[in-house]
Structure formats: C-alpha cells, structure tokens
Design a protein around this motif. Sequence first.
Motif, PDB file in Angstrom:
ATOM      1  N   ASN A  10       2.315   3.567   1.636  1.00  0.00           N
ATOM      2  CA  ASN A  10       3.599   4.234   1.434  1.00  0.00           C
ATOM      3  C   ASN A  10       4.329   4.498   2.750  1.00  0.00           C
ATOM      4  O   ASN A  10       5.557   4.539   2.786  1.00  0.00           O
ATOM      5  CB  ASN A  10       3.402   5.547   0.671  1.00  0.00           C
ATOM      6  CG  ASN A  10       3.532   5.364  -0.827  1.00  0.00           C
ATOM      7  OD1 ASN A  10       4.591   5.026  -1.328  1.00  0.00           O
ATOM      8  ND2 ASN A  10       2.436   5.576  -1.539  1.00  0.00           N
ATOM      9  N   LEU A  11       3.565   4.680   3.841  1.00  0.00           N
ATOM     10  CA  LEU A  11       4.199   4.882   5.145  1.00  0.00           C
ATOM     11  C   LEU A  11       5.001   3.647   5.553  1.00  0.00           C
ATOM     12  O   LEU A  11       6.079   3.760   6.147  1.00  0.00           O
ATOM     13  CB  LEU A  11       3.145   5.180   6.210  1.00  0.00           C
ATOM     14  CG  LEU A  11       2.398   6.504   6.119  1.00  0.00           C
ATOM     15  CD1 LEU A  11       1.407   6.612   7.269  1.00  0.00           C
ATOM     16  CD2 LEU A  11       3.356   7.675   6.151  1.00  0.00           C
ATOM     17  N   TYR A  12       4.485   2.461   5.264  1.00  0.00           N
ATOM     18  CA  TYR A  12       5.170   1.234   5.649  1.00  0.00           C
ATOM     19  C   TYR A  12       6.482   1.053   4.893  1.00  0.00           C
ATOM     20  O   TYR A  12       7.399   0.388   5.387  1.00  0.00           O
ATOM     21  CB  TYR A  12       4.265   0.024   5.401  1.00  0.00           C
ATOM     22  CG  TYR A  12       3.032  -0.017   6.271  1.00  0.00           C
ATOM     23  CD1 TYR A  12       3.128   0.075   7.645  1.00  0.00           C
ATOM     24  CD2 TYR A  12       1.771  -0.144   5.712  1.00  0.00           C
ATOM     25  CE1 TYR A  12       1.996   0.046   8.446  1.00  0.00           C
ATOM     26  CE2 TYR A  12       0.631  -0.184   6.499  1.00  0.00           C
ATOM     27  CZ  TYR A  12       0.755  -0.083   7.870  1.00  0.00           C
ATOM     28  OH  TYR A  12      -0.368  -0.116   8.659  1.00  0.00           O
ATOM     29  N   VAL A  13       6.577   1.631   3.694  1.00  0.00           N
ATOM     30  CA  VAL A  13       7.816   1.514   2.929  1.00  0.00           C
ATOM     31  C   VAL A  13       8.970   2.121   3.709  1.00  0.00           C
ATOM     32  O   VAL A  13      10.055   1.534   3.818  1.00  0.00           O
ATOM     33  CB  VAL A  13       7.669   2.193   1.544  1.00  0.00           C
ATOM     34  CG1 VAL A  13       8.987   2.138   0.779  1.00  0.00           C
ATOM     35  CG2 VAL A  13       6.563   1.519   0.735  1.00  0.00           C
ATOM     36  N   GLY A  14       8.745   3.303   4.269  1.00  0.00           N
ATOM     37  CA  GLY A  14       9.806   3.953   5.034  1.00  0.00           C
ATOM     38  C   GLY A  14      10.098   3.265   6.352  1.00  0.00           C
ATOM     39  O   GLY A  14      11.237   3.268   6.820  1.00  0.00           O
ATOM     40  N   GLN A  15       9.094   2.660   6.966  1.00  0.00           N
ATOM     41  CA  GLN A  15       9.296   2.001   8.258  1.00  0.00           C
ATOM     42  C   GLN A  15      10.125   0.730   8.132  1.00  0.00           C
ATOM     43  O   GLN A  15      10.811   0.340   9.073  1.00  0.00           O
ATOM     44  CB  GLN A  15       7.945   1.657   8.883  1.00  0.00           C
ATOM     45  CG  GLN A  15       7.128   2.852   9.296  1.00  0.00           C
ATOM     46  CD  GLN A  15       5.755   2.455   9.825  1.00  0.00           C
ATOM     47  OE1 GLN A  15       5.410   1.275   9.890  1.00  0.00           O
ATOM     48  NE2 GLN A  15       4.959   3.444  10.196  1.00  0.00           N
ATOM     49  N   ARG A  16      10.024   0.043   6.984  1.00  0.00           N
ATOM     50  CA  ARG A  16      10.737  -1.215   6.755  1.00  0.00           C
ATOM     51  C   ARG A  16      10.451  -2.227   7.856  1.00  0.00           C
ATOM     52  O   ARG A  16      11.359  -2.885   8.385  1.00  0.00           O
ATOM     53  CB  ARG A  16      12.239  -1.008   6.622  1.00  0.00           C
ATOM     54  CG  ARG A  16      12.681  -0.024   5.577  1.00  0.00           C
ATOM     55  CD  ARG A  16      12.065  -0.201   4.204  1.00  0.00           C
ATOM     56  NE  ARG A  16      12.158  -1.568   3.682  1.00  0.00           N
ATOM     57  CZ  ARG A  16      11.089  -2.241   3.256  1.00  0.00           C
ATOM     58  NH1 ARG A  16       9.872  -1.730   3.297  1.00  0.00           N
ATOM     59  NH2 ARG A  16      11.234  -3.457   2.795  1.00  0.00           N
ATOM     60  N   SER A  17       9.210  -2.361   8.223  1.00  0.00           N
ATOM     61  CA  SER A  17       8.822  -3.341   9.230  1.00  0.00           C
ATOM     62  C   SER A  17       8.369  -4.621   8.545  1.00  0.00           C
ATOM     63  O   SER A  17       7.991  -4.622   7.369  1.00  0.00           O
ATOM     64  CB  SER A  17       7.717  -2.781  10.128  1.00  0.00           C
ATOM     65  OG  SER A  17       6.627  -2.311   9.358  1.00  0.00           O
ATOM     66  N   LEU A 367       5.111 -15.511  16.258  1.00  0.00           N
ATOM     67  CA  LEU A 367       4.976 -14.337  15.404  1.00  0.00           C
ATOM     68  C   LEU A 367       5.696 -13.188  16.098  1.00  0.00           C
ATOM     69  O   LEU A 367       5.375 -12.849  17.246  1.00  0.00           O
ATOM     70  CB  LEU A 367       3.506 -13.975  15.190  1.00  0.00           C
ATOM     71  CG  LEU A 367       3.234 -12.599  14.554  1.00  0.00           C
ATOM     72  CD1 LEU A 367       3.800 -12.536  13.137  1.00  0.00           C
ATOM     73  CD2 LEU A 367       1.739 -12.282  14.548  1.00  0.00           C
ATOM     74  N   VAL A 368       6.664 -12.606  15.401  1.00  0.00           N
ATOM     75  CA  VAL A 368       7.462 -11.514  15.969  1.00  0.00           C
ATOM     76  C   VAL A 368       7.563 -10.391  14.938  1.00  0.00           C
ATOM     77  O   VAL A 368       7.890 -10.656  13.775  1.00  0.00           O
ATOM     78  CB  VAL A 368       8.882 -12.000  16.347  1.00  0.00           C
ATOM     79  CG1 VAL A 368       9.762 -10.829  16.781  1.00  0.00           C
ATOM     80  CG2 VAL A 368       8.806 -13.039  17.455  1.00  0.00           C
ATOM     81  N   PRO A 369       7.283  -9.152  15.322  1.00  0.00           N
ATOM     82  CA  PRO A 369       7.512  -8.024  14.409  1.00  0.00           C
ATOM     83  C   PRO A 369       8.966  -7.556  14.511  1.00  0.00           C
ATOM     84  O   PRO A 369       9.592  -7.633  15.570  1.00  0.00           O
ATOM     85  CB  PRO A 369       6.552  -6.955  14.934  1.00  0.00           C
ATOM     86  CG  PRO A 369       6.423  -7.258  16.400  1.00  0.00           C
ATOM     87  CD  PRO A 369       6.619  -8.747  16.565  1.00  0.00           C
TER      88      PRO A 369
END
Length: 436
Positions: A10-17, A367-369
Amino acid sequence: MRRALCPVENLYVGQRSRAFLSCVLRGDVDAPTLARAFDALTAEHPTLRSRIVPVAAGHALELLPEDERPRLILRDGGEESYGEELNVPLPVGGPLSRASLVTTGPRTRLLTMTIDHTVTDGHSAITLLNALWDRYRDLVGTGSAQTPAAPVTEESWPRPVSELLPPADAEDTEKYLRRRIEETSAHPVELLAYDTPRDEPADAAAAARHRVEVRRLVLGAEETTRLRAAARDAGVSVHGLVAAALMTAVRARLDGTGPRILGCMSPVDLRSRLSPPLAPSVMVASVTSHLQSVPVAEDADPLALARELGTRLRASVERGDHFHEMRIMPRVPAHPALQTGSVIVTNMGATAGPRFPEGVEGTDVRLVPARETYFPRAGRSPVMACVVSFDHRLAVELPHHTACFSPAFMRAFRDDVRSALLAFTQDAAPAPASTG
C-alpha cells in the motif's frame, strides 16, 4: 477477481514509482510476434494485467477486463521517444504495465517496458524483459494467435513478501523500531538543495515545461573491469565505491568546512534471503532498505568512506535487519526519517541482459526508476542513483525532475561521480581476460 495489497504494498501506491526498462534494436523485428510475446507474459502474470482499486482496508489488485488488458503499443518516433515514454505515467486505476515498440528509423526501434513498483522490483523487472525476448524467439515463425488470459484463482496471485518473512517476536520488532527512530532523530541527514527557482508559478503551463529526465554515467568494459579490480584489491564492494562517489559529490555541494551528516540508503534484495528463496520471475516488490548516516568532511577519503559504508551494510545484513526493516515499513509514513537518505543507491550488480534472436541486434539495455509525483516546493531531496551492469559495462542512472534539479546541475553532478569512480581505478590493473 481481486487480491488485497499488504500494508507494505500500500505504501507503493502513494509513491507512484515505476521501473522503466528499454533497449535499442537494430534489424528485423517482427512487431506482431513481439506483441504476441507480450500477451503471453501478461497471460502468465495476473499482476501485469491488473489495476489498483480502493477497498475498505487500503487497496487491492483487480483484474482488468479483457478489452482493457495492456497490449504492445506500436508507434513512430524520433530522438525524443525515450523521454516521452519515460514520462508516461501509470495512474491508479489504470494498467500496472505498459510496453511500447517505437520505430525510430528504417531499421531501428526502441522497446520500452514500464511496470508499477507495487508489483515489481529491479530483479523481477529485468527478468520480465529477458522473458519477453525468450518468448519472442519461441514464437518466431509459429504464427500463433494472441494468448488468452488463463482463469485466475486466489492461488494465481503471488503472495506479498511481507507474508513470507520468518517469524519474529512483536516486542523485538518494536525495540528495533524504537532504536531506529532514536538513531535517525539523533543524526538527521542533510539533503541536496534544488537549484531551480522556487518562485515559478505553480500552474499547468509551468508544470508542462518540466518532466523526468535522466543523466547517465556509463563506464566502458575495461573501465568497469578496473573498477571491480580496485574494489577487490581494496577489500570493498563496487556498491561501496559508487555510494562513496555519490556522497562526496553531494558533500562538495554543501556549504561549510566541517563534516556534514549524510545518509546513504541502500535497497536490500529479499528474494535470495527468504526461505525458500523467491524466484526473480515472481512479480512482487521483494526489496527493503538499509539506511546509514555518516559524517562526511570536505576532504573525506572516498576509499575509507566506501569501506565504512560497506562494512555497515554487511553487518546489517548479517544481523538480519532487512527483515525488521520490512516489518516496520508500514510505520515509515509516521517517521519519514527512517527512509530519508542524502543518496539512494540501488545496485542490481552484474546482470544478464536479453538474448536477442538472430537478425536482431539489441544494444543499450537500461533500467531507470521514475515516479509520477515530485515535490519541487520542498526545496531539497535525496539524489537517486540506479546502478546496473549490462554487457560488462557499469551504468549509473541519475533520474531527476527538471522542476527540482536542472539538467545542467545534474550533468555536473554526474561528471563529478564519474571522475571519482575513475580515480579509484588509477592504480588497478585489469583482471585477466576470461577464456571460458
């Protein structure tokens, strides 16, 4: 069909990475066959043909209807194609993956793949790119139709990594959290200030002028060999050398003459550390982090700094801190300093790239974030560096948003990091060439 996200996901949802992979292609690429290969992968991985939806306890993955399932996008483009694709978001509610084949010349193409970080990490993203080309080779000449998606059951979804951790005493986790909060409170780290104007109007026109860009550092095969030899001779890791080069570049841009507290956040892969190990083909985010803060003086010895960073990281992994870090990740929003570093240094290590079929030459695998949300008004932030070695060449990708760090600022930063890395290699002899 839905699968609830765990608190960490769920943390990644807010980060939108997101992970953004690409490769430059020359030769005869059969676009319909590549499209079928991508269909085959999304058929096998329900997370790739899912979207994020809100539920009472947070968010869940939900399968997309067949007509909304992601397909390979075919289009024409030019020199700006890489940047254009890099800046295409994966918004909440839309597909969690995207693939595009851009025709850039008579016999040249650019393939890009974007995957939401909620369902991937660096290792699984690279594995997926390699699997795409493996499937393409299998399909060439078969004339197979597009792959229908298999029925999905609860067992079809990969389990969240937070559910695969070894058992732990809740009080031990709380003690670990308290210690980490005390450490980060006692030693707050400094962040690099943005060089862009802060008085720019925050309107749509201003936002449209800015985008995610990448400054890139690539060492040649011989330079990479020398850097590895230097690390081996000094008893340090290449990761430590890169992290030290980045931290000294940050320190050179801070005022003052005394030591400054800088933080280095190193993601730690959990796949190989789980029991049983998790295969890199499983599409989940299987990564946590290690954050350490150290005083860095203007005249710091980069090699000594690399040794200290490596020693601390190694000791943390030996203690099993990475499991505690995964357990406390849901508490990070209340204590953001737990994951605030002056630099964030990922490292995929020496990685096998795709095996391209006969008639297709693939080069420049990357590969790039990237993220969809940046905060220029914050005035400062960590510097992100993604380190990966394809084809025996070490690359350091430095993504940034132009509303925060200007291209000129990041070019100069990259050049300083390159100079620092090459300085490590001055006395290192290249390793003997392999005959195997």
